[in-house]
Scaffold this active site. Sequence first.
Site, PDB file in Angstrom:
ATOM      1  NE  ARG A 250      -4.231  -1.592   0.392  1.00  0.00           N
ATOM      2  CZ  ARG A 250      -4.470  -2.649  -0.397  1.00  0.00           C
ATOM      3  NH1 ARG A 250      -3.659  -2.934  -1.395  1.00  0.00           N
ATOM      4  NH2 ARG A 250      -5.528  -3.399  -0.207  1.00  0.00           N
ATOM      5  CD  GLU A 279      -4.704   1.828  -6.163  1.00  0.00           C
ATOM      6  OE1 GLU A 279      -5.615   1.080  -6.551  1.00  0.00           O
ATOM      7  OE2 GLU A 279      -3.657   1.419  -5.662  1.00  0.00           O
ATOM      8  CG  HIS A 298      -4.159  -2.120  -7.014  1.00  0.00           C
ATOM      9  ND1 HIS A 298      -4.433  -1.391  -5.888  1.00  0.00           N
ATOM     10  CD2 HIS A 298      -4.074  -3.416  -6.586  1.00  0.00           C
ATOM     11  CE1 HIS A 298      -4.523  -2.197  -4.837  1.00  0.00           C
ATOM     12  NE2 HIS A 298      -4.297  -3.434  -5.246  1.00  0.00           N
TER      13      HIS A 298
HETATM   14  C1  OXD Z   1      -6.180  -6.522  -1.999  1.00  0.00           C
HETATM   15  C2  OXD Z   1      -5.474  -5.954  -3.143  1.00  0.00           C
HETATM   16  O1  OXD Z   1      -6.132  -5.967  -0.905  1.00  0.00           O
HETATM   17  O2  OXD Z   1      -5.568  -6.524  -4.246  1.00  0.00           O
HETATM   18  O3  OXD Z   1      -6.817  -7.563  -2.169  1.00  0.00           O
HETATM   19  O4  OXD Z   1      -4.816  -4.909  -3.023  1.00  0.00           O
END
Ligand code: OXD
Length: 338
Positions: A250, A279, A298
């Site tokens: 993250r 995002e 992502h």
């Molecule tokens: C999740 C991600 O938390 O894909 O599943 O970031």
Amino acid sequence: MPIKVHIKNNRWAAGSFPNTPEGEEVFTITHDRFNNALLEFGELGGPLEPFIDWDTDNFNQSMQDAEVLLTWNLPMENLEQVAPKLKWIHCIGAGVEHMLPMDWIPAGVTLTNNKGVHAAKAAEFGLMSVLMLHSHIPAVVSNQRLKIYDSLYATPIAGKTLLVIGTGSLGGSAAKKIQALGVHVIGVNRSGRPVDGCDEIVTTDKLDEVLPKADYLFAATPDTPETSGLLDRRRLDLMKRSAGIINIGREAIMDYDALCDKLEQGSLAGAILDVFDPEPIATDSRLWHTKNLIITPHISADDGDAYVQMTLNLFFQNMRLFMQKKPLLNPVQPERGY
Ligand code: OXD
């Protein structure tokens, strides 16, 4: 008595999850997907009463008699009144930071997450991105934009050192693949527990000692009160100038502004970032044009075809345990936020 399962899908919307229109298709639990996945869990079919919904269209009404909620997120206010029979919430993501602080979880309700579903894809992304950094691909791409034809040679990767911060399902699976290339892998985790794929393990409080050793850093930690701000400017300054960084955890764990400064100054060789807050990234963000930085939107760990199938597989394994009144897989510890 049937077990009512409320399934909350989300329509794509700016600032929400899924954060792109493509994501809506990947993460939606349809009747067909639910029933197909259930085929492997024949005995569960009878007792289950799924209610498939969108956003909060029928949330309050349906949750009145739901025992189980399958979702990314939920309205947390007055949950005890809204869902008096609720016993279990399964989050279809691995990261649950959007549910912090977890003081809204009523007593007797268990929250589980999707840990494990991302392992295969994350491992391949990890391998690919470390090799990309090793072959100077972020710099090659930056050069291409400027029409610079500069042969940036590289050696085979064996003998280099990779630091994996967060050695759970994502980091651990990537470590194994990369170690197989002869890379020395140092894992960093809270407890110091040994992890397959890591030659050494250090606890998080020893991070400063291992950062200067890393040729590559692969960050795969959730955003929790303990990891937030972990890789700040001071710590990034401990890394070699030739080092490369990948983040699939993250954004909150790393100071992206400091990272951009270092890439621009050449005091860090390259970076591949897959996670951002917010995002999508704002159009005026400096990330878009930072030198030697590759942005991936992502996509590092979510299987574009089988995400829901794998999620339901885990969910039904847990449903079996739920029916047997046994402890569930992947329980989130509210006090740790993961
Ligand atoms: C999740 C991600 O938390 O894909 O599943 O970031």
